[in-house]
Design a protein around this motif. Structure first.
Motif, PDB file in Angstrom:
ATOM      1  N   SER A 117     -33.230  53.045  18.953  1.00 48.82           N
ATOM      2  CA  SER A 117     -34.204  52.806  17.884  1.00 48.82           C
ATOM      3  C   SER A 117     -34.507  54.088  17.111  1.00 48.82           C
ATOM      4  O   SER A 117     -34.652  54.054  15.872  1.00 48.82           O
ATOM      5  N   VAL A 118     -34.598  55.218  17.800  1.00 50.08           N
ATOM      6  CA  VAL A 118     -34.842  56.486  17.109  1.00 50.08           C
ATOM      7  C   VAL A 118     -33.627  56.874  16.267  1.00 50.08           C
ATOM      8  O   VAL A 118     -33.774  57.345  15.130  1.00 50.08           O
ATOM      9  N   LEU A 119     -32.431  56.657  16.799  1.00 43.97           N
ATOM     10  CA  LEU A 119     -31.222  56.979  16.048  1.00 43.97           C
ATOM     11  C   LEU A 119     -31.168  56.220  14.727  1.00 43.97           C
ATOM     12  O   LEU A 119     -30.806  56.783  13.687  1.00 43.97           O
ATOM     13  N   LYS A 120     -31.513  54.941  14.760  1.00 41.41           N
ATOM     14  CA  LYS A 120     -31.425  54.126  13.548  1.00 41.41           C
ATOM     15  C   LYS A 120     -32.284  54.693  12.426  1.00 41.41           C
ATOM     16  O   LYS A 120     -31.909  54.629  11.255  1.00 41.41           O
ATOM     17  N   THR A 121     -33.439  55.252  12.761  1.00 40.12           N
ATOM     18  CA  THR A 121     -34.315  55.806  11.725  1.00 40.12           C
ATOM     19  C   THR A 121     -33.766  57.112  11.161  1.00 40.12           C
ATOM     20  O   THR A 121     -34.188  57.537  10.072  1.00 40.12           O
ATOM     21  N   ARG A 122     -32.874  57.772  11.872  1.00 38.02           N
ATOM     22  CA  ARG A 122     -32.348  59.071  11.434  1.00 38.02           C
ATOM     23  C   ARG A 122     -31.003  58.970  10.720  1.00 38.02           C
ATOM     24  O   ARG A 122     -30.486  59.985  10.236  1.00 38.02           O
ATOM     25  N   MET A 123     -30.414  57.779  10.668  1.00 37.15           N
ATOM     26  CA  MET A 123     -29.143  57.624   9.977  1.00 37.15           C
ATOM     27  C   MET A 123     -29.362  57.551   8.469  1.00 37.15           C
ATOM     28  O   MET A 123     -30.363  57.009   8.001  1.00 37.15           O
ATOM     29  N   PRO A 124     -28.434  58.090   7.682  1.00 37.69           N
ATOM     30  CA  PRO A 124     -28.581  58.022   6.222  1.00 37.69           C
ATOM     31  C   PRO A 124     -28.378  56.600   5.707  1.00 37.69           C
ATOM     32  O   PRO A 124     -27.692  55.789   6.335  1.00 37.69           O
ATOM     33  N   GLU A 125     -28.989  56.301   4.577  1.00 37.86           N
ATOM     34  CA  GLU A 125     -28.774  54.992   3.962  1.00 37.86           C
ATOM     35  C   GLU A 125     -27.371  54.937   3.374  1.00 37.86           C
ATOM     36  O   GLU A 125     -26.871  55.910   2.816  1.00 37.86           O
ATOM     37  N   GLY A 126     -26.748  53.780   3.514  1.00 39.45           N
ATOM     38  CA  GLY A 126     -25.411  53.593   2.972  1.00 39.45           C
ATOM     39  C   GLY A 126     -24.745  52.390   3.591  1.00 39.45           C
ATOM     40  O   GLY A 126     -25.226  51.841   4.591  1.00 39.45           O
ATOM     41  N   PRO A 127     -23.620  51.945   3.026  1.00 37.68           N
ATOM     42  CA  PRO A 127     -22.915  50.763   3.535  1.00 37.68           C
ATOM     43  C   PRO A 127     -22.214  51.061   4.846  1.00 37.68           C
ATOM     44  O   PRO A 127     -21.978  52.229   5.188  1.00 37.68           O
ATOM     45  N   PRO A 128     -21.856  50.031   5.618  1.00 38.67           N
ATOM     46  CA  PRO A 128     -21.145  50.248   6.882  1.00 38.67           C
ATOM     47  C   PRO A 128     -19.756  50.822   6.644  1.00 38.67           C
ATOM     48  O   PRO A 128     -19.113  50.540   5.636  1.00 38.67           O
ATOM     49  N   HIS A 129     -19.293  51.615   7.589  1.00 42.42           N
ATOM     50  CA  HIS A 129     -17.950  52.195   7.507  1.00 42.42           C
ATOM     51  C   HIS A 129     -16.899  51.279   8.115  1.00 42.42           C
ATOM     52  O   HIS A 129     -15.721  51.402   7.799  1.00 42.42           O
ATOM     53  N   PHE A 130     -17.313  50.371   9.003  1.00 42.46           N
ATOM     54  CA  PHE A 130     -16.365  49.504   9.700  1.00 42.46           C
ATOM     55  C   PHE A 130     -16.794  48.050   9.556  1.00 42.46           C
ATOM     56  O   PHE A 130     -17.991  47.749   9.491  1.00 42.46           O
TER      57      PHE A 130
END
Length: 315
Positions: free
Chosen positions: A186-199
């Protein structure tokens, strides 16, 4: 040579791979799992993905090259990169393992540094911390294996880590039991940049099939042999033949000395038969099809310093 005949066909239940288009605010990023050998990086990635992508054993330096595993959620996609343990290398093999692990630090959105909390911080961990500082990467500290230590022993570790001033988050968890892994996610999800999926949503890993098969076989070598043999072993898939529902695999297990070859083959071939049988069963379960597996055991002296063979095993 040992030939492992195919088992019975496996029943497959196909899951739906459909999902809606990414919603506004969708987040996607890359997270490297790093640390010294045998701190639970592969176990953590498998736990987070809910599936076995990286092989696991109690032998240090089990992971030899970066392996990517993709976690799909409704509003996020996190691409984990399981890296080789960072250590002071002895062979070209080890040099390449450490090189690829440290190179990844500069290519991801966040680094999760794992330590074995039950052992505290040792010289190997501090060596890893120095590499993180040099890279300038954003980092979390993951205190793994909390199931193997008293809870009250965590607070001094967290305090010591906080005083280093280099981690955005310090998260205790158990990769083996899954305890507190949900908080890490849950903490990781908040720290990821906004953008479309890579896969695409059906992708679990981008590991090539030949390397996946070789790693599955090597895992059985690690689980069934001891002493110097696991570190001196490499597996190369020589050929794949696809015949309707049957996949024929020819693979070679390389060792460095005749004495190691004898150990891998075993008395009257029992060891290599056990390795082949277990590998075939695992591959049939993973690939969802019948497997015919033929294994050869060969001596190749000093293969750990041979660039050509290192390329064949993914380095």
């Amino acid at each position: 040579m040992i030939t492992e005949p195919p088992g019975e066909p496996l029943d497959e239940t196909a899951g739906s791979s459909e999902r809606s288009s990414p919603i506004p605010g969708f987040r996607c990023g890359f997270v490297a799992l790093v640390g010294r050998p045998n701190v639970g990086k592969s176990t953590l990635m498998n736990q987070l993905l809910g599936s076995k992508v990286s092989i696991v054993s109690d032998v240090p330096q089990t992971t030899r090259f970066p392996i990517r595993g993709v976690l799909h959620r409704d509003a996020a996609q996190i691409v984990f990169i399981d890296t080789p343990g960072i250590h002071k290398p002895r062979f070209r093999l080890n040099e390449e393992m450490v090189r690829t692990a440290t190179q990844v630090l500069k290519e991801v959105d966040l680094v999760a540094v794992l330590v074995d909390a039950s052992e505290g911080f040792g010289p190997g961990d501090r060596y890893v911390f120095d590499r993180i500082r040099e890279s300038g990467a954003r980092a979390f500290l993951i205190l793994n294996k909390i199931d193997q230590m008293p809870h009250e022993a965590l607070l001094p570790l967290i305090d010591e880590a906080s005083r280093l001033g280099m981690f955005d988050e310090i998260i205790p968890l158990s990769a083996r039991t899954g305890d507190n892994c949900d908080r890490f996610e849950s903490v990781l999800k908040t720290r990821m940049p906004e953008g479309p999926p890579h896969f695409p949503p059906e992708t679990l890993t981008d590991l090539p099939q030949r390397l996946h098969i070789a790693e599955t076989i090597r895992e059985q070598v690690l689980l069934n042999t001891r002493q110097e043999v696991p570190h001196a072993t490499a597996v190369v898939v020589d050929s794949l033949e696809d015949e309707d529902s049957l996949l024929k695999i020819n693979a070679t297990i390389y060792v460095e000395r005749d004495s190691q070859k004898g150990i891998v083959i075993g008395d009257q071939g029992r060891m290599v038969k056990e390795i082949g049988s277990a590998s075939r069963k695992n591959l049939e379960s993973q690939l969802g099809r019948r497997i015919h597996l033929a294994l050869w055991v060969k001596v190749k002296q000093a293969w750990r310093d041979d660039p050509a063979l290192l390329r064949l095993i993914g380095l």
